[in-house]
Motif scaffolding. Structure first.
Motif, short mmCIF file in Angstrom:
data_model
loop_
_atom_site.label_atom_id
_atom_site.label_comp_id
_atom_site.label_asym_id
_atom_site.label_seq_id
_atom_site.Cartn_x
_atom_site.Cartn_y
_atom_site.Cartn_z
N SER A 2 1.00 -1.30 -0.01
CA SER A 2 -0.11 0.01 0.16
C SER A 2 1.10 1.16 -0.02
O SER A 2 2.02 1.14 0.61
N LYS A 3 0.38 2.38 -0.59
CA LYS A 3 1.04 3.59 -0.67
C LYS A 3 0.21 4.56 -0.12
O LYS A 3 -0.69 4.76 -0.22
N ARG A 4 1.13 5.56 0.42
CA ARG A 4 0.49 6.67 1.02
C ARG A 4 1.14 7.88 0.53
O ARG A 4 2.32 7.90 0.62
N LYS A 5 0.30 8.94 0.19
CA LYS A 5 1.17 10.14 -0.30
C LYS A 5 1.10 10.91 0.87
O LYS A 5 0.05 11.42 1.29
N VAL A 6 2.21 11.66 1.05
CA VAL A 6 2.27 12.55 2.05
C VAL A 6 2.95 13.76 1.71
O VAL A 6 4.13 13.67 0.94
N GLN A 73 0.14 23.69 -10.71
CA GLN A 73 0.11 22.36 -10.34
C GLN A 73 -0.94 21.86 -9.31
O GLN A 73 -0.67 20.84 -8.55
N LYS A 74 -2.01 22.50 -9.22
CA LYS A 74 -2.93 22.37 -8.12
C LYS A 74 -3.22 20.73 -8.17
O LYS A 74 -3.47 20.09 -6.90
N ASP A 75 -3.77 20.49 -9.25
CA ASP A 75 -4.31 19.08 -9.18
C ASP A 75 -3.32 17.93 -8.77
O ASP A 75 -3.48 17.08 -8.07
N GLN A 76 -2.22 18.05 -9.73
CA GLN A 76 -1.09 17.46 -9.59
C GLN A 76 -0.52 17.18 -7.99
O GLN A 76 -0.34 16.06 -7.33
N ILE A 77 -0.42 18.14 -7.28
CA ILE A 77 -0.11 18.35 -6.00
C ILE A 77 -1.17 17.68 -4.81
O ILE A 77 -0.76 16.65 -4.04
N PHE A 78 -2.33 18.14 -4.89
CA PHE A 78 -3.12 17.97 -4.02
C PHE A 78 -4.02 16.62 -3.89
O PHE A 78 -4.88 16.50 -2.99
N LYS A 79 -4.08 16.12 -5.28
CA LYS A 79 -4.85 14.89 -5.39
C LYS A 79 -4.52 13.55 -4.62
O LYS A 79 -3.15 13.52 -4.54
N ASN A 80 -5.45 13.07 -4.03
CA ASN A 80 -4.93 11.52 -3.41
C ASN A 80 -3.97 11.65 -2.38
O ASN A 80 -2.97 11.03 -2.09
N VAL A 81 -3.98 12.78 -1.74
CA VAL A 81 -3.07 13.07 -0.56
C VAL A 81 -3.77 12.26 0.60
O VAL A 81 -4.88 12.42 1.11
#
Lengths: 315, 350
Positions: A2-6, A73-81
């Protein structure tokens, strides 16, 4: 796996890369002065508990980068966090601007990843005189929670989403903050805790701690009674063991087992599952004479149960 | 053995000279302004963490301090850089002085410091010829490896020149140079060397440690003053810095964990009679720490196959402990003038 985006954010020079290097890359505090500023986003994949991968986005904090994160880069950065760690320099001279960026980041985050948790670290607390630290922290915490209300949608919501910690790379507060962060990221932490409580009872220990092997952060604990115990002991132990681990590696070695005793207690620290170390503490007069062999055998017997649990968590 | 009460352990003392046994030996710290005198004192004897010393302000007056709750029983006197330590009032102090330290900031131009040092050493030597002179080439953490040795070399020769100009060549025999930094263990190492020169029983202690090592198959052992992490003696094999550091760190682990889980509520030290620690390393080595007295611990390192017979080592340790107690008891009897006949027994066990 499992991956977690931090996400790791905060103004330039607030100490994001330094703390990341200490926790995950075995830096000692003094060596972080050699680190240069982070340009744009540095990605780091950290294997944590073996099967859990933390994908750290260390976001350089210079203004131009910040503007970029919040716009293009809003979407790229803040998605799936899963987690946003926002670092505030306690001595910052531009606190108003820091707060403004924080608010914008929080808004973008919750718009894109509504279930994310936020940890605000009031960092570099060592620069504040010791007797003023609590007061300074309380003030900052109040400000941050107030500023979070708008983004989080209400006062109660804010305190649910946002947690504040004081931290400094020079003492154990860093470990307290990061332990709380990773606790939120471990998938089956409750199952591990239940099993640990059971084990504690069986071996008649007064306390058992489970450490992640690479970082020595406390990921679970079980204890018999709260009384007479230092509330900061987990992070202190993390800090002590981590420092010792670093001294061992200077000798080109690593420790496998540590025993410490005196008249009042006996503590055993041992390599446990492939991803963890365990510490068993026996307390009370006479515990020093408890046979080390028995304790170590019990630890070995419990090992396979916890290994299974870890594998289950990964699946 | 349990008859050995606390009072007596407190008297594990040593003096410079029998006649002066009432007075503690003095270690004098000198050096130019901002060379790091106060920081050294605080880090070594008051457990201050090195990064906190940044907040230390310049010392304005002569600071006297007695090292407490430690085996090491001496007074430190620190002279601020702007003050010459020599005047009529301090002559007595120099008579009692065991070691004169001069601290040099190696990151700064040290021409002036070196001149001042030569002058201080010469003056101190006129008062007391038994003083040990110790040069701490300090703050070397900021220097590249090769320039550390160059600095040492250059200082040594300049000192030699200056002193021989004054016809005081023989002082150089008692001058030692140490490369130090508060950010690693070198400062503790250097202080260990300074203190060892003040301990009269040192040869006996070393011999006892050698015997212990031989009979227990131990690779290296140190006799540590727990509070300061200064080693007051070690066996005759050479000291590897890495081993010493690891032993220091083991003391930290032992004391820190004991403070969390094993402190009594009555405020007494968490380092007690049963204090014991054992650390197994992947490299098939074991570190063992045992309490010897209120302030002393034996820390040794051995191959793990040699630690299988714990009983033997336990036995040897107990004999070693008795030996150490005797060494200091003889000393005490000598001091108090009680006739004694058992000094020859020390070290006679095997």
């Amino acid at each position: 796996m499992s991956k977690r985006k931090v996400l790791l954010m905060g103004k330039s020079g607030s100490g994001k890369t330094s703390m990341r290097s200490i926790i995950f890359a075995n830096y000692i505090a003094r060596d972080t002065s050699r680190l240069g500023p982070t340009i744009e986003v540095e990605h780091a994949h950290v294997r944590f508990l073996g099967n859990l991968v933390l994908h750290l986005w260390d976001c350089g904090g210079q203004e131009t980068f910040m503007e970029n994160y919040l716009q293009n880069q809003k979407d790229q950065i803040f998605k799936n966090v899963q987690v946003l760690i926002y670092v505030f320099d306690v001595e910052s001279r531009e606190i108003e601007r820091d707060y403004r960026y924080y608010q914008s980041c929080l808004e973008s985050l919750l718009a894109n990843s509504p279930n994310a948790k936020v940890f605000c670290l009031i960092h570099k607390m060592d620069l504040i005189q010791e007797d003023h630290r609590d007061q300074t922290f309380d003030e900052k915490k109040r400000d941050i929670l107030r500023l979070s209300e708008a983004g989080a949608g209400g006062k109660d919501k804010a305190s649910e989403v946002v947690q504040c910690f004081k931290s400094s790379i020079w003492d154990e507060t860093l470990y307290k903050a990061w332990s709380a962060i990773v606790y939120k990221l471990i998938p089956n932490v409750h199952a591990i805790e239940a099993k640990l409580a059971n084990f504690t009872e069986v071996v008649e220990a007064s306390e058992v701690l489970l450490f992640e092997r690479a970082t020595f952060l406390v990921i679970a604990h079980a204890e018999v009674s709260e009384q007479n115990k230092d509330v900061h002991r987990f992070e202190k132990v993390s800090n002590i063991i981590k420092q010792f681990k670093l001294s061992c590696s200077k000798m080109g070695s690593q420790f496998e087992q540590v025993q410490v005793k005196n008249d009042q207690f006996a503590a055993f620290i041992e390599a446990f599952t492939p991803n963890t170390f365990i510490m068993v503490v026996l307390a009370g007069p006479g515990s020093a004479s408890v046979s080390a062999t028995t304790i170590l055998m019990n630890i070995r017997l419990a090992r396979k149960h916890f290994e299974r649990l870890e594998e289950a968590g990964a699946a | 053995m349990s008859s050995y009460g606390d009072d007596e352990i407190d008297d594990y003392a040593y003096g410079l000279d029998e006649a002066e046994r009432a007075a503690r030996p003095i270690v004098i710290l000198t050096g130019l302004k901002r060379s790091g005198k106060t920081s050294i004192r605080k880090v070594v004897f008051q457990k201050m963490s090195p990064n906190e010393t940044l907040f230390e302000e310049s010392t304005a007056r002569v600071t006297q301090d007695t090292v407490r709750s430690s085996f090491i029983n001496f007074e430190t006197v620190e002279f601020p850089g702007q003050l010459s330590p020599f005047d009529a009032n301090t002559e007595d102090m120099f008579r009692r002085c065991g070691a004169l330290l001069f601290i040099i900031d190696a990151q700064d131009d040290y021409t002036e410091a070196q001149k001042t040092m030569a002058q201080y050493f010469a003056q101190a030597y006129q008062i007391n010829q038994n003083i040990k002179f110790e040069v701490f080439i300090h703050k070397v953490d900021g220097l590249p490896e090769e320039s550390k040795l160059d600095t040492n070399f250059e200082l040594f020769h300049k000192m030699k020149e200056d002193l021989s100009e004054q016809g005081l060549d023989k002082i150089m025999n008692t001058v030692s140079f140490h490369l130090t930094s508060i950010y690693d263990h070198s400062i503790f190492e250097a202080f260990s060397k300074v203190v060892q020169k003040l301990i009269k029983q040192l040869p006996t202690l070393e011999r006892l440690l050698d015997i212990f090592n031989q009979s227990s198959n131990v690779e290296k052992s140190f006799l540590f003053d727990v509070v300061s992490k200064i080693y007051i003696a070690t066996d005759s094999s050479p000291v590897e810095m890495a081993t010493y550091e690891l032993c220091c760190d083991m003391i930290d682990v032992t004391i820190d964990i004991s403070a969390i889980y094993g402190s009594k509520n009555d405020g007494t030290s968490a380092f007690d009679e049963k204090s014991y620690a054992e650390i197994r390393l992947q490299t098939e080595q074991v570190l063992v720490l045992r309490q010897l007295s209120k302030h002393l611990a034996l820390v040794c390192i051995l191959r793990s196959e040699n630690y299988e017979k714990k009983g033997l080592i336990e036995h040897n340790f107990n004999i070693f402990k008795m030996g150490i107690e005797k060494v200091f008891r003889v000393r005490k009897q000598m001091n108090s003038g009680i006739p004694h006949s058992n000094s020859s027994q020390v070290g006679s066990y095997q």
